[in-house]
Design an enzyme around this catalytic site. Structure first.
Site: not given
Ligand code: F6P
Length: 332
Positions: A15, A28, A76, A107, A129, A131, A133, A166, A175, A189, A262
């Protein structure tokens, strides 16, 4: 003394993440500055298989430091997972005279790089990434931008949730990892923050928190949920939409859902992402140009550093439960 690389290829994989361009630019320019030839591989590992390789000069990376996405495109690749795919990739690198490869990605992308390293290629991985992660690193390029994008969107949703009294249910990316939800939830908050690392009990963690804060005078509610919680087996809800409908019905407070999707992956990188990416890109080129390959870059104790690839990939990711606990006590 080990021989440094003379031709370094670079690709982005998995991603995309804001700041990848800043990393490519720094690698570079850092590589060219040390007398190396620099090659850009388009479309990640698939581009290596398909021989999509181009020469990168000083000006090839002009005007990209502030842009989201990746100028090298990303993909990918299923083929790259196979030995035949990896052989094609190594053949492409050899044909272009590349003796080293920089991979900007997550990863999964690093595992691909490790496969190439085991077959003799000198590699350096740059964590990119949204994430955040990657177990071995406190930080991954793109996270700060993504979190700030999520915060901006949630602030907007709060305005309308407040006006209509609301509940706004916001699904953010992640994910397998709740870091974006946790950070954005703390910063906005949120009454409830739901992450894949912690099993959640809808009655206790959502309905009771809404009821409790309502009894203390709160009139609008924010629920931030990682996409991952809806994909887990045994999950009570299969979508944020479904959870929203249940909240409306069970609490009597009208709920609306927004899936940020996205939008979190795009946008101009923040200062933090540009600077970390620049440091990492530069270090990646320096390591390879001086014969110190097979490293994964990381942030540890706030500083950019490099780790042995095998050691880096064996690290175990830890979720920040302390921070989560704090969020629960603050959002009342
Ligand atoms: O890995 C980054 C990430 O944005 C995840 O948070 C998300 O689940 C996934 O990528 C989405 O990937 P795709 O580009 O395939 O929609």
């Amino acid at each position: 003394m080990k021989q440094g690389a003379s031709t370094i290829a670079i690709l982005s994989s998995g991603g995309d993440a804001p700041g990848m361009n800043a990393a490519i630019r720094a690698a570079v320019r850092g590589g060219l500055g040390r007398g190396c030839r620099m090659l850009g591989v388009l479309r990640g590992y698939q581009g290596l298989i398909d021989d999509e390789v181009e020469e990168l000069e000083l000006r090839s990376v002009s005007d990209v430091i502030h842009r989201g996405g990746t100028m090298l495109y990303t993909a990918r690749s299923d083929e790259f997972v196979t030995p035949a795919g990896q052989k094609k990739a190594l053949d492409t690198l050899a044909r272009h005279g590349a003796d080293a490869l920089i991979v900007v990605g997550g990863d999964g992308s690093f595992r691909g790089a490790l496969d190439l390293a085991r077959q003799g290629m000198q590699i350096v991985g740059i964590p990119g990434t949204i994430d955040n992660d990657i177990a071995c690193s406190e930080y991954t390029i793109g996270y700060d931008t993504a979190v700030n994008t999520a915060i901006e969107m949630i602030d907007r949703l709060r305005d309308t949730a407040q006006s209509h009294e609301r509940c706004s249910v916001i699904e953010v990316m992640g994910r397998h990892c709740g870091n974006i939800a946790l950070s954005a939830g703390i910063a906005t908050g949120a009454t409830a923050i739901l992450v894949p690392e912690i099993d959640f009990d809808y009655e206790k963690d959502v309905l009771e928190r809404i009821a409790f804060t309502r009894s203390k005078g709160k009139r609008h509610f924010i629920v931030v949920a990682s996409e991952g919680i809806f994909k887990q087996s045994g999950s009570r809800f299969s979508s944020s939409e479904e959870m929203s409908a249940a909240i409306s019905q069970d609490s009597g407070i009208p709920a609306r859902t927004t899936v940020l999707g996205h939008v979190q992956r795009g946008g101009s990188p923040t200062g933090r992402d540009r600077i970390t990416a620049s440091e990492m890109g530069y270090l990646a080129a320096e390591l390879l140009a001086t014969g110190r390959g097979n490293r994964i870059l990381a942030v540890r104790a706030g500083r950019v550093c490099d780790l042995d690839v095998e050691e880096a990939l064996s690290a175990v990711r830890h979720f920040d439960f302390e921070l989560y606990r704090m969020s629960q006590e603050l959002s009342l």
